[in-house]
Design a protein around this motif. Sequence first.
Motif, short mmCIF file in Angstrom:
data_model
loop_
_atom_site.label_atom_id
_atom_site.label_comp_id
_atom_site.label_asym_id
_atom_site.label_seq_id
_atom_site.Cartn_x
_atom_site.Cartn_y
_atom_site.Cartn_z
N ASP A 14 0.83 -1.20 0.00
CA ASP A 14 0.00 0.00 0.00
C ASP A 14 0.86 1.25 0.00
OD1 ASP A 14 -2.89 0.84 0.10
OD2 ASP A 14 -2.11 1.99 1.80
N TYR A 53 -4.00 -5.21 -7.16
CA TYR A 53 -4.38 -4.50 -5.93
C TYR A 53 -4.60 -3.02 -6.21
CZ TYR A 53 -3.89 -2.33 -1.32
OH TYR A 53 -4.08 -1.58 -0.19
N LYS A 91 -8.12 -1.10 -5.71
CA LYS A 91 -8.14 -0.16 -4.59
C LYS A 91 -8.30 1.28 -5.05
CE LYS A 91 -7.32 0.16 0.00
NZ LYS A 91 -8.04 -0.60 1.04
N HIS A 92 -7.75 1.60 -6.22
CA HIS A 92 -7.75 2.99 -6.69
C HIS A 92 -8.19 3.08 -8.15
CE1 HIS A 92 -5.86 4.42 -3.01
NE2 HIS A 92 -5.07 3.37 -3.07
N LEU A 98 -10.60 -8.77 -0.78
CA LEU A 98 -10.74 -7.35 -1.13
C LEU A 98 -11.63 -7.18 -2.36
CD1 LEU A 98 -9.87 -4.34 -0.82
CD2 LEU A 98 -7.97 -4.87 -2.38
N THR A 101 -15.34 -5.20 -2.66
CA THR A 101 -15.21 -3.91 -3.34
C THR A 101 -16.20 -3.80 -4.49
OG1 THR A 101 -12.84 -3.79 -2.80
CG2 THR A 101 -13.63 -2.37 -4.57
#
Length: 357
Positions: free
Chosen positions: A214, A255, A259-260, A283, A287
């Motif tokens: 991260d 990831y 995540k973004h 995740l 999501t």
Amino acid sequence: MKINVFTGKIPALKSASERLFLAGDFNGWNPGDKAWELINTDGEKYALSKELRAGIYHFKITRGSWSTVECDASGKQIDNRLLKLSTDTTVTLDVAGWQDNFTPAEKKHTATAQVHVISEKFDMPQLGRQRRVWIYLPAGYEAAKKKYPVIYMHDGQNLFDEYTSGYGEWGIDELMDKVTAKNQCIIVGIDHGGDNRITEYDPYDSKYGKGRGDDYVQFLIKNLKPYVDTHYRTIKDAKHTTIAGSSMGGLISMYAAVKHPEVFGNAGIFSPALWIAPDLYKLVKETALSKSARFYFVCGDAESDSMVADMLKMADLVKLKGIKPQNAPVVVIKGALHNEKQWNGDWPGFYEWLMRK
């Protein structure tokens, strides 16, 4: 399954205190893993017995480091050994040579004129480290006024230049030099962190250490991308921003895109090391993926016993989350192994798909 490993003919060791090890995808390619040490049995022969589940494995023999890895009789690197384990097996291994017994082959720079180094020591404040960052600019970039999409890629030292690569290069620059002008883009390559590679590319803690993935992604978003967008003519939105990489680089690309999605609208997932981070499936399940998100999955069927199944599981999960099949294609290359040669061959299909918007 039980595997018994014995040495056959091997070059003499340099001292009686030296030891032999197996390093492979069964132990994170650790060249001096004591759990995989071959024991001297009679002064000349070495042996090891281990339990492994059925599957496909790749490995090499070392004397404790990659500088003392096995090679061919002329000192050239050899391909990883391949073991297909389906029952109890006994293997006898002959070694032709040790790498440190030969003068290193002279490496040559192979990067084309379109490749430049942005910085040898680009600050990574989230990690407290610095890193070399490369950039590929399309031919005619200086004269043109247009803006370009950007692909951010990991393992930068293996993308463009044979001189800096560990086990061969992707040849991204040579491949991109063949792309028509209207379909060109900018490619940014970030060197991996050596001994920190696994933890930097893993957002989760593992037996290899605390996950810093991260922090690495935050560096890309908050430091590197703003720099690139400021100093180069880029199309800044997520639709035109891609993240891509192989193995651990495939893992962190997946990831980052999940995540973004507001930053990375597309992801190239080459031979992803999903085995090390099962929490990534969780995740994705939890999501709400952007309906415009795009993922390209590709691997070889001879990489490991779980590579194809793990990748298919992730691709199926993405589609269950509402991503259209054409935005999450899956390509499995028959007989392909886990190396830069494969990823060089995978690139044209990925890039054609990426430009098909």
